[in-house]
Motif scaffolding. Structure first.
Motif, PDB file in Angstrom:
ATOM      1  N   LEU A  33       0.837  -1.195   0.000  1.00 28.10           N
ATOM      2  CA  LEU A  33       0.000   0.000   0.000  1.00 28.10           C
ATOM      3  C   LEU A  33       0.876   1.251   0.000  1.00 28.10           C
ATOM      4  O   LEU A  33       1.792   1.367   0.809  1.00 28.10           O
ATOM      5  CB  LEU A  33      -0.908   0.021   1.234  1.00 28.10           C
ATOM      6  N   ALA A  34       0.574   2.189  -0.911  1.00 27.41           N
ATOM      7  CA  ALA A  34       1.329   3.444  -0.998  1.00 27.41           C
ATOM      8  C   ALA A  34       0.344   4.612  -1.041  1.00 27.41           C
ATOM      9  O   ALA A  34      -0.602   4.608  -1.840  1.00 27.41           O
ATOM     10  CB  ALA A  34       2.214   3.451  -2.235  1.00 27.41           C
ATOM     11  N   PHE A  35       0.581   5.612  -0.184  1.00 34.91           N
ATOM     12  CA  PHE A  35      -0.322   6.751  -0.082  1.00 34.91           C
ATOM     13  C   PHE A  35       0.453   8.063  -0.224  1.00 34.91           C
ATOM     14  O   PHE A  35       1.575   8.197   0.283  1.00 34.91           O
ATOM     15  CB  PHE A  35      -1.033   6.753   1.279  1.00 34.91           C
ATOM     16  N   ASP A  36      -0.169   9.021  -0.913  1.00 35.17           N
ATOM     17  CA  ASP A  36       0.341  10.387  -0.982  1.00 35.17           C
ATOM     18  C   ASP A  36      -0.827  11.318  -1.250  1.00 35.17           C
ATOM     19  O   ASP A  36      -1.997  10.890  -1.225  1.00 35.17           O
ATOM     20  CB  ASP A  36       1.433  10.536  -2.042  1.00 35.17           C
ATOM     21  N   GLU A  37      -0.549  12.608  -1.537  1.00 35.07           N
ATOM     22  CA  GLU A  37      -1.638  13.574  -1.741  1.00 35.07           C
ATOM     23  C   GLU A  37      -2.494  13.262  -2.958  1.00 35.07           C
ATOM     24  O   GLU A  37      -3.641  13.706  -3.041  1.00 35.07           O
ATOM     25  CB  GLU A  37      -1.064  14.992  -1.893  1.00 35.07           C
ATOM     26  N   LYS A  38      -1.940  12.505  -3.905  1.00 29.66           N
ATOM     27  CA  LYS A  38      -2.688  12.186  -5.119  1.00 29.66           C
ATOM     28  C   LYS A  38      -3.839  11.225  -4.843  1.00 29.66           C
ATOM     29  O   LYS A  38      -4.669  10.981  -5.722  1.00 29.66           O
ATOM     30  CB  LYS A  38      -1.749  11.585  -6.160  1.00 29.66           C
ATOM     31  N   CYS A  39      -3.890  10.678  -3.644  1.00 30.60           N
ATOM     32  CA  CYS A  39      -4.992   9.779  -3.300  1.00 30.60           C
ATOM     33  C   CYS A  39      -6.314  10.516  -3.141  1.00 30.60           C
ATOM     34  O   CYS A  39      -7.384   9.888  -3.159  1.00 30.60           O
ATOM     35  CB  CYS A  39      -4.677   9.036  -1.999  1.00 30.60           C
ATOM     36  N   VAL A  40      -6.267  11.832  -2.957  1.00 25.39           N
ATOM     37  CA  VAL A  40      -7.490  12.611  -2.763  1.00 25.39           C
ATOM     38  C   VAL A  40      -7.527  13.746  -3.778  1.00 25.39           C
ATOM     39  O   VAL A  40      -6.522  14.076  -4.419  1.00 25.39           O
ATOM     40  CB  VAL A  40      -7.569  13.182  -1.330  1.00 25.39           C
ATOM     41  N   SER A  41      -8.675  14.343  -3.906  1.00 25.27           N
ATOM     42  CA  SER A  41      -8.847  15.446  -4.865  1.00 25.27           C
ATOM     43  C   SER A  41      -8.009  16.645  -4.446  1.00 25.27           C
ATOM     44  O   SER A  41      -7.948  16.984  -3.256  1.00 25.27           O
ATOM     45  CB  SER A  41     -10.322  15.850  -4.949  1.00 25.27           C
ATOM     46  N   PRO A  42      -7.357  17.313  -5.408  1.00 27.96           N
ATOM     47  CA  PRO A  42      -6.516  18.471  -5.076  1.00 27.96           C
ATOM     48  C   PRO A  42      -7.354  19.642  -4.590  1.00 27.96           C
ATOM     49  O   PRO A  42      -8.505  19.811  -4.982  1.00 27.96           O
ATOM     50  CB  PRO A  42      -5.822  18.784  -6.406  1.00 27.96           C
ATOM     51  N   SER A  43      -6.764  20.452  -3.728  1.00 27.75           N
ATOM     52  CA  SER A  43      -7.465  21.618  -3.195  1.00 27.75           C
ATOM     53  C   SER A  43      -6.435  22.603  -2.657  1.00 27.75           C
ATOM     54  O   SER A  43      -5.356  22.206  -2.213  1.00 27.75           O
ATOM     55  CB  SER A  43      -8.444  21.204  -2.091  1.00 27.75           C
ATOM     56  N   THR A  82      -7.676  16.387   5.970  1.00 27.93           N
ATOM     57  CA  THR A  82      -8.831  15.622   6.464  1.00 27.93           C
ATOM     58  C   THR A  82      -9.207  14.503   5.504  1.00 27.93           C
ATOM     59  O   THR A  82      -9.442  13.352   5.925  1.00 27.93           O
ATOM     60  CB  THR A  82     -10.035  16.556   6.671  1.00 27.93           C
ATOM     61  N   ASN A  83      -9.262  14.805   4.220  1.00 27.49           N
ATOM     62  CA  ASN A  83      -9.644  13.805   3.219  1.00 27.49           C
ATOM     63  C   ASN A  83      -8.614  12.683   3.138  1.00 27.49           C
ATOM     64  O   ASN A  83      -8.975  11.511   2.971  1.00 27.49           O
ATOM     65  CB  ASN A  83      -9.813  14.457   1.854  1.00 27.49           C
ATOM     66  N   LEU A  84      -7.343  13.041   3.271  1.00 30.31           N
ATOM     67  CA  LEU A  84      -6.293  12.027   3.181  1.00 30.31           C
ATOM     68  C   LEU A  84      -6.365  11.083   4.386  1.00 30.31           C
ATOM     69  O   LEU A  84      -6.228   9.861   4.233  1.00 30.31           O
ATOM     70  CB  LEU A  84      -4.925  12.701   3.114  1.00 30.31           C
ATOM     71  N   VAL A  85      -6.605  11.637   5.568  1.00 34.22           N
ATOM     72  CA  VAL A  85      -6.735  10.806   6.768  1.00 34.22           C
ATOM     73  C   VAL A  85      -7.923   9.858   6.628  1.00 34.22           C
ATOM     74  O   VAL A  85      -7.831   8.657   6.931  1.00 34.22           O
ATOM     75  CB  VAL A  85      -6.885  11.687   8.025  1.00 34.22           C
ATOM     76  N   ARG A  86      -9.034  10.372   6.157  1.00 32.37           N
ATOM     77  CA  ARG A  86     -10.227   9.536   5.971  1.00 32.37           C
ATOM     78  C   ARG A  86      -9.962   8.429   4.950  1.00 32.37           C
ATOM     79  O   ARG A  86     -10.389   7.282   5.148  1.00 32.37           O
ATOM     80  CB  ARG A  86     -11.407  10.406   5.517  1.00 32.37           C
ATOM     81  N   PHE A  87      -9.279   8.786   3.878  1.00 30.89           N
ATOM     82  CA  PHE A  87      -9.014   7.805   2.818  1.00 30.89           C
ATOM     83  C   PHE A  87      -8.143   6.663   3.348  1.00 30.89           C
ATOM     84  O   PHE A  87      -8.459   5.481   3.171  1.00 30.89           O
ATOM     85  CB  PHE A  87      -8.322   8.493   1.633  1.00 30.89           C
ATOM     86  N   ILE A  88      -7.038   7.014   4.013  1.00 31.31           N
ATOM     87  CA  ILE A  88      -6.122   5.985   4.509  1.00 31.31           C
ATOM     88  C   ILE A  88      -6.802   5.128   5.574  1.00 31.31           C
ATOM     89  O   ILE A  88      -6.689   3.892   5.551  1.00 31.31           O
ATOM     90  CB  ILE A  88      -4.836   6.627   5.067  1.00 31.31           C
TER      91      ILE A  88
END
Length: 416
Positions: free
Chosen positions: A48-58, A66-72
């Motif tokens: 599993l690999a996570f970075d900012e690209k996992c969520v919509s840019p803003s 917040t979105n990244l924490v929820r996603f992971i």
């Protein structure tokens, strides 16, 4: 007409898993929409690999965080089976309790490779990390690392990278010595560190920081070393001792194949009393790269000569001269090349690259030494730092006069 056959979904399980491993985690999750056969197939991925690209840019940093924490968190809650590799690379998460919870979850799911590349902050590695005894690779960036007293090391760890970590020298040394299988070690952005390294299986060592002293106590299998040392202009910043740093640092690495030293490394190696011939011959050393060598300093030139003349199978040599004269020119340095160095032979040396050459005597004499002792030399590239056209021409004329023992040796003169 009947429905078209779902050729992809009917592929063997191993092929489907291979397809998923080549997708980002975000795209892997989206495959659940393809068909019922694909639903939650991603949930058994072991990497599993996570970075900012996992969520919509803003532009709203708090929203991305917040979105990244929820996603992971959501991915980990739905995941099934072991997780062997976990890679988190983000500057948005610095000091959040969520990371502690993720690491606790990973410690219970067979984690083998863990990479945490966080933004600068005050994240303190939780104690559960030290319970991940199956770890084979650990990379930490921008955090505080304080192992508990009961921690005895990672018995399976083979690769360790620590970048800009707040940790005591004793903790680093204890960690390294507690990883008996360690093969790769990278330490960067440490300040005023005196470090002893004992790692009997270590093969690759990369150091970058303000090291005051380094002891390679038990590293007989090292094949590649890269060192960048930073200090103030006062050489006294290095630990002073009668012991020769060249021997202390490189005296116990008989299998060394590649040596790279950046700013102040040769200055560090030159500290101490020169014993004459070194107690070791680097029969496997094929590549030496030393940058910002001060040819005004006789001791640094001596380090360079010692390394070259004790590496009989050296094939490639790269040296850049220090562009700033930090040390006074010593008259006694002029007799360095009037000793017995021309009795040495460099039987395998093929390529020499000298950069930032200003034309002082020790630089030119070193080039003359190489051309006069290397029977299979093919290319000598000299890059000058001189801006004066006449001075450059004088240097070229002198270089062309040097005798060459190799009939194939070509001299290329370039302007920086």
């Amino acid at each position: 007409m009947g429905e078209s056959p779902d050729l992809i979904s009917d592929l063997p399980q191993s092929i489907l898993e291979n397809i998923l491993t080549h997708l980002s985690i975000r795209d892997a999750i989206r495959t659940s929409l393809l068909s019922t056969k694909w639903r939650y197939k991603w949930s058994t991925l072991t990497d599993l690999a996570f970075d900012e690209k996992c969520v919509s840019p803003s532009t709203d940093r708090a929203l991305v965080e917040t979105n990244l924490v929820r996603f992971i968190t959501g991915v980990l809650l739905l995941h099934q089976g072991p997780i062997h590799k976990f890679h988190l690379s983000t500057s948005f998460l610095q000091c959040r309790p969520d990371i502690d919870q993720w690491l606790l979850f990973l410690s219970r799911n067979g984690i083998k490779e863990l990479v945490l590349e966080l933004g600068e902050g005050e994240f303190r590695v939780p104690s559960c990390l030290f319970q991940c005894l199956k770890l084979t690779r650990l990379e930490l960036c921008h955090c505080e690392f304080d192992p508990p007293k009961s921690f005895n090391g990672f018995s399976s760890l083979k690769s360790l990278t620590l970048h800009q970590i707040l940790v005591s020298p004793e903790a680093i040394e204890s960690l390294i010595s507690g990883c008996p299988l360690l093969e790769f070690l990278s330490l960067s952005y440490f300040d005023s560190l005196v470090l002893s390294i004992s790692a009997p299986n270590l093969m690759y060592l990369y150091l970058d920081g303000e090291f005051k002293d380094i002891f390679l106590e038990n590293t007989p299998k090292l094949v590649a070393i890269s060192v960048s040392m930073y200090m103030h202009e006062d050489v006294a910043d290095f630990e002073q001792s009668s012991d020769y740093n060249l021997v202390k640092f490189l005296g116990g690495v008989p299998l060394l194949e590649k040596l790279v030293g950046y700013i102040y490394f040769t200055k560090y190696l030159s500290v101490g009393d020169d014993p004459g011939r070194l107690p070791i011959t680097y029969i496997h050393l094929k590549t030496i790269e030393l940058y910002q060598v001060s040819f005004e300093d006789a001791n640094e030139v001596l380090v360079l000569l010692r390394l070259v003349t004790h590496s009989p199978n050296l094939k490639e040599l790269k040296v850049s001269a220090s562009p700033i004269q930090l040390f006074p020119l010593e008259e006694e340095s002029f007799d360095l090349f009037e000793r017995d160095y021309f009795e040495y032979k460099l039987p395998r040396l093929e390529t020499v690259r000298m950069t930032d050459v200003s034309g002082i005597r020790n630089e030119l004499e070193f080039i003359r030494f190489l051309m006069g002792t290397s029977p299979v030399l093919e290319t000598v590239i000299v890059t000058s730092s001189l801006s004066d056209k006449d001075a450059r021409m004088e240097m070229v004329v002198e270089l062309l006069r040097f005798p060459r023992v190799s009939p194939r040796a070509q001299l290329l003169f370039l302007q920086d």
